[in-house]
Design a protein around this motif. Structure first.
Motif, PDB file in Angstrom:
ATOM      1  N   GLU A 137      29.522  38.849  54.542  1.00  0.00           N
ATOM      2  CA  GLU A 137      30.835  39.470  54.399  1.00  0.00           C
ATOM      3  C   GLU A 137      31.112  39.714  52.923  1.00  0.00           C
ATOM      4  O   GLU A 137      30.718  38.928  52.064  1.00  0.00           O
ATOM      5  N   ARG A 138      31.808  40.802  52.652  1.00  0.00           N
ATOM      6  CA  ARG A 138      32.099  41.170  51.264  1.00  0.00           C
ATOM      7  C   ARG A 138      33.524  41.689  51.179  1.00  0.00           C
ATOM      8  O   ARG A 138      33.967  42.471  52.016  1.00  0.00           O
ATOM      9  N   LEU A 139      34.231  41.252  50.145  1.00  0.00           N
ATOM     10  CA  LEU A 139      35.614  41.673  49.913  1.00  0.00           C
ATOM     11  C   LEU A 139      35.695  42.334  48.548  1.00  0.00           C
ATOM     12  O   LEU A 139      35.345  41.728  47.530  1.00  0.00           O
ATOM     13  N   ARG A 140      36.178  43.577  48.553  1.00  0.00           N
ATOM     14  CA  ARG A 140      36.354  44.307  47.306  1.00  0.00           C
ATOM     15  C   ARG A 140      37.750  44.900  47.243  1.00  0.00           C
ATOM     16  O   ARG A 140      38.330  45.261  48.267  1.00  0.00           O
ATOM     17  N   ILE A 141      38.271  44.977  46.032  1.00  0.00           N
ATOM     18  CA  ILE A 141      39.594  45.548  45.797  1.00  0.00           C
ATOM     19  C   ILE A 141      39.454  46.652  44.764  1.00  0.00           C
ATOM     20  O   ILE A 141      38.845  46.452  43.701  1.00  0.00           O
ATOM     21  N   PHE A 142      39.993  47.818  45.078  1.00  0.00           N
ATOM     22  CA  PHE A 142      39.965  48.958  44.155  1.00  0.00           C
ATOM     23  C   PHE A 142      41.385  49.258  43.695  1.00  0.00           C
ATOM     24  O   PHE A 142      42.305  49.363  44.518  1.00  0.00           O
ATOM     25  N   PHE A 143      41.558  49.378  42.395  1.00  0.00           N
ATOM     26  CA  PHE A 143      42.828  49.789  41.814  1.00  0.00           C
ATOM     27  C   PHE A 143      42.688  51.209  41.285  1.00  0.00           C
ATOM     28  O   PHE A 143      41.638  51.584  40.744  1.00  0.00           O
ATOM     29  N   SER A 144      43.736  51.997  41.443  1.00  0.00           N
ATOM     30  CA  SER A 144      43.738  53.346  40.880  1.00  0.00           C
ATOM     31  C   SER A 144      45.100  53.628  40.264  1.00  0.00           C
ATOM     32  O   SER A 144      46.130  53.099  40.711  1.00  0.00           O
ATOM     33  N   THR A 145      45.094  54.445  39.230  1.00  0.00           N
ATOM     34  CA  THR A 145      46.326  54.784  38.528  1.00  0.00           C
ATOM     35  C   THR A 145      46.211  56.198  37.972  1.00  0.00           C
ATOM     36  O   THR A 145      45.118  56.621  37.570  1.00  0.00           O
ATOM     37  N   PRO A 146      47.297  56.972  37.975  1.00  0.00           N
ATOM     38  CA  PRO A 146      47.231  58.324  37.398  1.00  0.00           C
ATOM     39  C   PRO A 146      47.036  58.271  35.890  1.00  0.00           C
ATOM     40  O   PRO A 146      47.598  57.409  35.202  1.00  0.00           O
ATOM     41  N   ILE A 147      46.233  59.173  35.389  1.00  0.00           N
ATOM     42  CA  ILE A 147      45.980  59.237  33.949  1.00  0.00           C
ATOM     43  C   ILE A 147      47.177  59.900  33.274  1.00  0.00           C
ATOM     44  O   ILE A 147      47.653  60.944  33.718  1.00  0.00           O
ATOM     45  N   LYS A 148      47.644  59.295  32.209  1.00  0.00           N
ATOM     46  CA  LYS A 148      48.854  59.774  31.545  1.00  0.00           C
ATOM     47  C   LYS A 148      48.575  60.586  30.290  1.00  0.00           C
ATOM     48  O   LYS A 148      49.507  61.118  29.673  1.00  0.00           O
ATOM     49  N   ALA A 149      47.321  60.689  29.890  1.00  0.00           N
ATOM     50  CA  ALA A 149      46.975  61.434  28.678  1.00  0.00           C
ATOM     51  C   ALA A 149      46.990  62.933  28.958  1.00  0.00           C
ATOM     52  O   ALA A 149      46.436  63.396  29.963  1.00  0.00           O
ATOM     53  N   ASN A 150      47.614  63.688  28.086  1.00  0.00           N
ATOM     54  CA  ASN A 150      47.644  65.141  28.226  1.00  0.00           C
ATOM     55  C   ASN A 150      46.284  65.743  27.920  1.00  0.00           C
ATOM     56  O   ASN A 150      45.493  65.169  27.154  1.00  0.00           O
ATOM     57  N   PRO A 151      45.968  66.905  28.514  1.00  0.00           N
ATOM     58  CA  PRO A 151      44.697  67.563  28.187  1.00  0.00           C
ATOM     59  C   PRO A 151      44.659  67.931  26.707  1.00  0.00           C
ATOM     60  O   PRO A 151      45.686  68.280  26.110  1.00  0.00           O
TER      61      PRO A 151
END
Length: 285
Positions: A117-131
């Protein structure tokens, strides 16, 4: 894991879409959790308190994905055991016994009689840097990109430390590196690769190409193998896929429902939970 957009991996961080306000940054964590099958009420209550604390660390607009999987893959551990045998077995007796044990468990892995068995957690966040500006030089763009990578490496490192602190020392939280992220994405995009126990997608992965350019090698189709329009969902990499929608929550829900789901008598299935914080004031109103 999104499949409708492309991205790339750098220094243990996944960048989906573009490395600016049009994209998202994500990381993966491996969590080694102790068994609570025979835990007492006090330990279960403390675990519940810590999990609530963990969920409270997620703030908008960040998102969390919890992925639990079960398979028979001990290839990395067995390969490490084999290398240690070659390095440390100094006499024939110890070498013979360690090689016998390696061969026995490798054979059991191939016969699919082991369970992991394997437990993984993924976090994601919007990038705030302008192009960066259109007229920017290649050196300036490279500097912008490297600063962005460093920023999110530190950001997700802080998240990992906060997660470790919230769930306690009985759990081990470890960041997934680029090689492990490639393997995780490869198993998601190409489900047939789970049967290739000795296949390592990172050996052929080109970091100068995108995720989908590297990993999207199987066939995706909404027709069955005979070419007729399918009514079951899609045909992906040699596997049928369908989505079942639960229209009503079960009337009787008990805490052991997850224990039943994670102890079904077969392998190669996963349970994914996507968590997105809501606006507190909107929920109150």
């Amino acid at each position: 894991m999104p499949i409708g957009c492309d991205g790339f991996i750098d220094n243990g961080v996944i960048f989906w879409n573009e490395p600016d306000t049009r994209g998202w940054a994500a990381c993966g964590l491996e969590v080694e959790a102790p068994s609570i099958q025979h835990a007492g009420a006090g330990e279960l209550n403390e675990l519940h308190r810590r999990l609530v604390l963990m969920l409270s660390t997620i703030k908008r607009p960040d998102r969390m994905q919890i992925l639990w999987t079960v398979n028979t893959d001990f290839s990395v551990a067995l390969e490490h055991y084999r290398r240690e045998t070659e390095k440390l077995a100094i006499n024939e007796w110890s070498k013979f016994n360690r090689e016998e044990r390696y061969n026995r468990y490798f054979r059991r892995m191939q016969e699919r009689t082991l369970r992991r068995e394997r437990l993984r957690i993924f976090f994601s966040t919007p990038i705030k840097a302008n192009p960066p500006p259109m007229a920017v030089t290649s050196e300036s763009f490279e500097s912008h990109y490297r600063n962005l990578v460093s920023l999110y490496v530190n950001y997700f490192g802080t998240l990992a430390n906060a997660l470790q602190a919230s769930i306690g020392e009985n759990f081990i939280v470890r960041r997934l590196d680029s090689m492990e992220l490639v393997k995780a994405l490869d198993e998601f995009i190409n489900p047939s690769h789970k049967d290739l126990l000795e296949y390592d997608p990172f050996t052929k992965y080109d970091l100068n190409k995108s995720i989908l350019e590297n990993l999207l090698n199987g066939e995706w189709d909404a027709r069955d193998q005979d070419g007729a329009k399918a009514d079951y969902g899609i045909w992906r990499d040699g596997h049928y896929e369908q989505i079942l929608v639960a229209k009503m929550w079960a009337q009787n829900v008990s805490p052991d429902i997850m224990q039943r789901l994670t102890n079904m008598p077969f392998l190669d299935y996963s349970i994914t939970v996507n968590i997105e914080p809501l606006e507190v004031q909107q929920e109150i109103h």
